[in-house]
Design an enzyme around this catalytic site. Structure first.
Site, PDB file in Angstrom:
ATOM      1  N   LYS A  53       0.898  -1.270  -0.083  1.00  0.00           N
ATOM      2  CA  LYS A  53       0.314   0.272   0.128  1.00  0.00           C
ATOM      3  C   LYS A  53       0.943   1.211  -0.091  1.00  0.00           C
ATOM      4  CE  LYS A  53      -4.431  -2.318   1.919  1.00  0.00           C
ATOM      5  NZ  LYS A  53      -4.507  -2.920   3.826  1.00  0.00           N
ATOM      6  N   GLN A  97      -3.657  -1.235   9.540  1.00  0.00           N
ATOM      7  CA  GLN A  97      -4.277  -3.227   9.299  1.00  0.00           C
ATOM      8  C   GLN A  97      -5.011  -3.800   9.728  1.00  0.00           C
ATOM      9  OE1 GLN A  97      -3.700  -3.896   6.000  1.00  0.00           O
ATOM     10  NE2 GLN A  97      -4.538  -5.751   5.896  1.00  0.00           N
ATOM     11  N   ASP A 120     -11.232   2.932   4.867  1.00  0.00           N
ATOM     12  CA  ASP A 120     -11.635   1.855   4.503  1.00  0.00           C
ATOM     13  C   ASP A 120     -12.702   1.641   4.784  1.00  0.00           C
ATOM     14  OD1 ASP A 120      -9.337  -0.219   4.407  1.00  0.00           O
ATOM     15  OD2 ASP A 120      -8.269  -0.360   6.465  1.00  0.00           O
TER      16      ASP A 120
HETATM   17  N1  GUN Z   1      -6.716  -6.786   6.209  1.00  0.00           N
HETATM   18  C1  GUN Z   1      -7.662  -7.088   5.045  1.00  0.00           C
HETATM   19  N2  GUN Z   1      -7.962  -6.650   4.506  1.00  0.00           N
HETATM   20  C2  GUN Z   1      -7.534  -5.489   4.680  1.00  0.00           C
HETATM   21  C3  GUN Z   1      -8.362  -4.034   3.843  1.00  0.00           C
HETATM   22  O1  GUN Z   1      -9.019  -4.353   3.635  1.00  0.00           O
HETATM   23  N3  GUN Z   1      -7.545  -3.540   5.290  1.00  0.00           N
HETATM   24  C4  GUN Z   1      -7.399  -2.858   6.433  1.00  0.00           C
HETATM   25  N4  GUN Z   1      -7.276  -2.253   7.043  1.00  0.00           N
HETATM   26  N5  GUN Z   1      -6.462  -4.458   6.774  1.00  0.00           N
HETATM   27  C5  GUN Z   1      -7.560  -5.131   6.209  1.00  0.00           C
END
Ligand code: GUN
Length: 307
Positions: A53, A97, A120
């Site tokens: 990311k 995350q 998110d």
């Molecule tokens: N864990 C798995 N997918 C995601 C996501 O799209 N965002 C975040 N913050 N954690 C995740």
């Protein structure tokens, strides 16, 4: 028949190019979009995702900041970090995350994120807006799947869809997005009796359950579209033969890395039966990051408009 593969890299590239263009315009006006990615602990998969990311932000000209905290971080400590990011004018998107270590109350953290920076789409305000079909941040993976279906002109109105899984990150928001597009929807989960029989009725199957090759041929009606959200690993040559057949690249993968990636769908069965199928890797995965970039740039646009 052999399914047509849906190329997440291609669709993701288009979304990222659009985001980069908007980011460049905003930067000219002194509003360089900024994303803070918070990683708690040392889960190798999470570390890889956060790394990707942050790297993508750099590629598209976005500012990014990776904040890495120890496995022993408390809810109060993480709250303090989130609250500080909420106040920062150079940060327009905050991503924590998931999953978080067990001692942290994830819901408290999600609710502490300023909804205006909730790229998110996990905050209850974002979830509520999605439910009510109002403008807001939509979770990146299901939003990316909709973009993929649009790109390939796969019709949704009136079609029968089965979503396997009801997670807050994928299954539930996916279900809402499909309903908003006039799909006739069934959600299957761990308590559903005979999901294969139900899925076999569907024009579209979205698998988001986190179980290696759970969706076998008997789930897939001939000509269905199958979207595989899972990211799992297989490690043995026997498994590679079972799931991929005589695929030299996959065998080379496990020799080199010790594993190869596989989704929640049996790839050999899906290729034989489906009309469209998202491969793992290279299907849904690239779309999640692309949509995060889009959400971050949109957030910066919102802040620029309000300034
Ligand atoms: N864990 C798995 N997918 C995601 C996501 O799209 N965002 C975040 N913050 N954690 C995740």
């Amino acid at each position: 028949m052999t399914a047509r593969l849906l190329d997440g890299k291609l669709v993701g590239q288009k979304i990222k190019s659009e985001a980069a263009e908007i980011a460049a315009h905003l930067a000219e006006k002194g509003f360089r979009p900024g994303l803070a990615a918070v990683l708690v602990g040392d889960d190798p998969a999470s570390r890889t995702y956060v790394g990707s990311k942050v790297k993508t932000c750099a590629e598209l000209g976005l500012h990014s900041e990776k904040i890495v905290l120890p496995q022993t971080t408390t809810t109060a400590e993480l709250l303090a970090v989130v609250r500080d990011l909420n106040t920062r004018a150079d940060i327009h998107g905050i991503l924590v995350q998931m999953p978080l270590p067990k001692q942290i109350d994830a819901q408290t953290i999600i609710e502490a994120i300023d909804p205006a920076k909730d790229v998110d789409g996990f905050h209850p305000i974002s979830a509520g807006k999605l439910m009510l079909k109002q403008d807001g941040f939509v979770p990146c993976t299901p939003a990316g799947i909709i973009e993929m279906l649009k790109f390939y002109d796969i019709p949704l109105r009136g079609c029968r869809a089965v979503v396997l899984g009801r997670s807050h990150i994928v299954g539930l928001p996916m279900s809402l997005l499909l309903l908003h597009r006039d799909v006739t929807l069934t959600v299957c989960h761990s308590r559903t009796a005979n999901p294969a029989k139900i899925a076999h009725e569907a024009d579209l199957v979205v698998a988001a359950i986190g179980k290696t090759a759970f969706v076998t041929g008997d789930f897939i009606r001939a000509d269905a579209t199958v979207i595989d959200v899972g990211i799992n690993r297989v490690t043995t040559p026997a498994e590679v033969n079972e799931y991929f057949g005589d695929d030299t690249a996959r065998h080379a993968d496990i020799e080199k890395k010790g594993y190869t990636l596989i989704g929640d769908v049996h790839p050999r069965h899906a290729l034989e039966r489906a009309a469209y199928f998202t491969p793992v890797p290279g299907g849904v995965g690239p779309l999640t990051i692309a949509m995060l970039m889009r959400n971050t740039v949109r957030s910066a646009e919102n802040f620029a408009r309000k300034s």
